[in-house]
Each structure stands twice: as C-alpha cells, then as structure tokens.
Motif scaffolding. Structure first.
Motif, mmCIF file in Angstrom:
data_model
loop_
_atom_site.group_PDB
_atom_site.id
_atom_site.type_symbol
_atom_site.label_atom_id
_atom_site.label_comp_id
_atom_site.label_asym_id
_atom_site.label_seq_id
_atom_site.Cartn_x
_atom_site.Cartn_y
_atom_site.Cartn_z
ATOM 1 N N PRO A 10 0.834 -1.214 0.000
ATOM 2 C CA PRO A 10 0.000 0.000 0.000
ATOM 3 C C PRO A 10 0.866 1.262 0.000
ATOM 4 O O PRO A 10 1.962 1.281 0.566
ATOM 5 C CB PRO A 10 -0.802 -0.127 1.292
ATOM 6 C CG PRO A 10 -0.809 -1.591 1.599
ATOM 7 C CD PRO A 10 0.511 -2.110 1.110
ATOM 8 N N LEU A 33 5.657 -0.505 4.059
ATOM 9 C CA LEU A 33 4.752 0.244 3.188
ATOM 10 C C LEU A 33 5.544 1.114 2.213
ATOM 11 O O LEU A 33 6.674 1.514 2.487
ATOM 12 C CB LEU A 33 3.829 1.124 4.033
ATOM 13 C CG LEU A 33 2.918 0.363 5.009
ATOM 14 C CD1 LEU A 33 2.255 1.327 5.981
ATOM 15 C CD2 LEU A 33 1.863 -0.415 4.247
ATOM 16 N N ASP A 166 -3.305 5.049 -0.569
ATOM 17 C CA ASP A 166 -4.153 4.254 0.327
ATOM 18 C C ASP A 166 -4.373 4.983 1.652
ATOM 19 O O ASP A 166 -5.382 4.777 2.320
ATOM 20 C CB ASP A 166 -3.504 2.889 0.567
ATOM 21 C CG ASP A 166 -3.426 2.083 -0.712
ATOM 22 O OD1 ASP A 166 -4.463 1.530 -1.115
ATOM 23 O OD2 ASP A 166 -2.338 2.030 -1.320
ATOM 24 N N LEU A 404 -3.615 -0.331 7.523
ATOM 25 C CA LEU A 404 -3.312 -0.868 6.191
ATOM 26 C C LEU A 404 -2.830 -2.330 6.258
ATOM 27 O O LEU A 404 -2.561 -2.909 5.233
ATOM 28 C CB LEU A 404 -2.254 0.010 5.495
ATOM 29 C CG LEU A 404 -2.700 1.423 5.155
ATOM 30 C CD1 LEU A 404 -1.570 2.183 4.479
ATOM 31 C CD2 LEU A 404 -3.920 1.405 4.232
#
Length: 404
Positions: A10, A33, A166, A404
């Motif tokens: 993400p 991430l 995201d 996430l």
C-alpha cells in the motif's frame, strides 16, 4: 527487506518534510509500506535545522508524567503519544543513526558536541533512502480531490497532477518560521472540506512593553539572570533579556499562553518579576533593614542584594511599589502585546483535537491523518516542541500501519 517502492505494498503519501513527517515516513517504510514524501521547498528538514540554531535541543530528560503536563489542554493525548515514542526512544533513534546525545544540567537533551544538526539530518536522509522512501521536493500541495486524491504542483515544471494513496499523512507545520515553508496556508484546504481551524497565534515569543525613550537609550539590551517570572498563576525561573521592544527569554516564552489569555481579556497583561527568587521573606526583610539613611538605591541594591545595573533604572521605569521588598519580589510589568507570528519560535492554533480521532485521523476524511504543529497544541522550549512533533508523527504512523 525488499525495497517497498518496488513492491505492491500500500502507498502512503506524506505532505510535509519536517520532523513529524520524516519520522512517520521512516516508521511506515520500516513496516513495509511504500512511502512518498512531498515537500514544497527545495530540501526537507528546513525547520528541523532552524531548531538547531543556538543549540540543538532534541528533547528533555524529564519523566513522561511531568513531561506531558507541558502540553496544557492536550496533555492527556501527549501522555499516550509519549508512552509510544518517548524521549528515551528519541535518543535511541538518534543513536541508531550514529548520533550520541547527552542530558545537560537543565535536563535538556543535545547531540554530542561533535555533531551538528546537519549531521543528524544527513544520516537520517541516508537511512530513509535505504528504506526506499521517495522524497519529492519542490512539490506544492493544492488540496484534496475526491475521496482519496491529493493534487500537487511540480514547481520545477509547473505541471499539476493527482495522487490517490491508500492513506495520507498531513504534516505541514504551524505558521511560525514561514521561510521554512510552514506558513499555515493549508488551513484553506481543510476548511473547504468542513474542518474548522483555530486561528494561528504566536507562541514562545517576546512580550512587548512600552519603555520610555530614556529607558531604551540608557539600558538597551540587558540580561536579568536568576530571576522568576509569573503570570496567571504560573511561575518560571531562568534568565530574561530586556530589549528595546520589551522582554524575551525562556521564562517569557513559557508564559506566552497565559499572556495571550490575559491580553484577550483586555490589555495590559501583567508579568510579575522576582529579582531574588532564592531569598526567603525573612532573609529579604533582614537585608532590607540594613539600608542606611541617605544611602542611594543603586548603592544599597548592589551591597545588600548584589543587584546592579540595570535594576535601579528598571525599578524607576516601572514606578516600583514604595515597599522595596514587594518591588524586588513581585515587580509588576505591563505587557501590551506579543511579538508577531513570523518572529515566534512556534505557534498555537490549527486543527482542533475534536476534529481527529484517537489515532489522529480526520473525522471528516477517512484515511487522512495529521501530525506535528498542524494540530492545535503548544509547548515551551526545552525539548518539548521537537519531542511533540516526533511523538505525533510516530503515533500517526502506528495507526496508519495498523489500518493498512
């Protein structure tokens, strides 16, 4: 670990390359991430470097419970944020970057003498690069687009484009030191989506006193050391500086919330100056009794209290009470205003905590978080400001990672 920028992880976009944004970027990248940081200036960390002028005070060695109380009404939140990313954690973070720290006599924490602020920033940026964090400088944020989008302008080319991450972290700073990029213009974009922002006001700044021309000419700039200053039931010890516009120094800065409240109720606000805070009432009266008939004020203050220029001139300027004991221990100083916002070390105002949830996510825009001086909090100098920015960045990064 594989480079997150080459994976399908993400994407988190961070707007603002100051301490809160960069620490969040580090924590998010370490969690695997993809992270892109957009900064409108040509380089990141400009305000971080400004904080190093005159001594790079990273944090404070105080325990967390009293530490949190320095954040006033926001103390309950900061107690949790400091427990997550504490002053000890900040020192360990610096050590991991090769920068040792020490606790000074005042409790303030500084990098070891051989390390300049730029050394820490360079080491940090190298680490972010190794983690795959993308730093996009000279990119100005132009506001929100739809449910997730963010519009930017590439200042180098003039091209505008939209990114749909995201999750988003806004870390654009308050409104002090506008030359570093923290100018508060982002409030317009928040208000466009229904988020009210508290007006920015100067914090940790000088106080304005209307001195006579004679006083300004005779005294100019002069320090008063080992004093205590009081306002609104709060007392702070330290050193202040008499200036042509009024007063400055750590005790003055620490009392700006109280001065601001008093000024809002109707000028002037009153500071009370204790020139001998280490003397008890009995000792003070015993020394006052030594004064000989005909002895000048300047001579007496010097011999009995070790108070020399500019104290006698200050007492006359302020029409000190006839009771010399009261004049020495609670000298009233009328403050007519605070110095302008662009001179302040920090600012009050911004996004109210009522507009974010416990994770610092905007209630009116899911998956958009905020950190640092964008939030409506203030703290005194002494390491509390930088620690507050770091801790909010780490707190928001933890919430984004979990979401996430």
């Amino acid at each position: 670990m594989s480079n997150p920028s080459t994976t399908s992880a993400p994407l988190v976009v961070i707007v603002g390359g100051g301490p809160a944004g960069l620490l969040a970027a580090q924590h998010l990248a370490e969690a695997g991430l993809r992270v892109q940081v957009f900064e409108q200036k040509a380089t990141v960390g400009r305000k971080f470097l400004v904080a190093g002028h005159g001594g790079f005070n990273l944090t404070n060695g105080e325990d967390i419970a009293p530490f949190a109380q320095h954040y006033g009404a926001a103390a309950p939140f900061f107690a949790r944020a400091l427990a997550h990313f504490s002053p000890a954690a900040l020192r360990q973070w610096a050590a991991d970057l090769g920068i040792g720290t020490f606790v000074g006599t005042s409790g303030r924490v500084f990098p070891d003498a051989q390390h300049k602020p730029a050394d820490l920033l360079r080491a940090w940026l190298r680490h972010l690069q190794d983690l795959g964090v993308e730093l996009r400088t000279r990119h100005r944020w132009l506001g929100f687009v739809g449910e997730r989008g963010l519009r930017f302008c590439n200042e180098a080319t003039g091209a505008a484009f939209v990114v749909e991450p995201d999750a988003t972290l806004l870390a654009l700073g308050g409104a002090s030191w506008p030359q570093t990029g923290s100018n508060g213009h982002w409030t317009t974009f928040l208000q466009e989506i229904g988020i009210p922002c508290q007006p920015f006001a100067p914090s940790n700044c000088g106080a304005e006193v209307t001195w006579s021309s004679f006083f300004k000419e005779k005294v100019g700039r002069a320090p008063l050391k080992n004093i205590a200053l009081s306002c609104g039931g709060h007392t702070v010890r330290g050193e202040i500086m008499l200036t042509d516009y009024g007063l400055e120094g750590t005790p003055v800065y620490a009392l700006t919330p109280q001065l601001r409240a008093a000024l809002a109720a109707g000028a002037p606000a009153w500071l009370h100056l204790n020139l001998k805070p280490n003397l008890g009432p009995t000792d003070t009266q015993r020394r006052l009794a030594r004064r000989r008939p005909g002895e000048s004020l300047a001579s007496f203050l010097g011999s009995a209290f070790s108070l020399k220029a500019p104290v006698p001139t200050l007492l006359r300027e302020l029409n000190a009470p006839a009771d010399l004991g009261a004049a020495l221990t609670a000298l009233p100083i009328p403050v007519m205003g605070l110095r302008p916002l662009d001179e302040a070390i920090s600012s009050a105002g911004g996004i109210p905590f009522s507009e974010v949830d416990a994770n610092l996510m905007l209630r009116r825009r899911p998956d958009t978080f905020v950190a640092g001086e964008m939030l409506d909090w203030e703290a005194p100098t002494g390491g509390y400001l930088l620690q507050g920015c770091f801790s909010t960045g780490a707190w928001a990064a933890k919430a984004i990672s979990q979401n996430l």
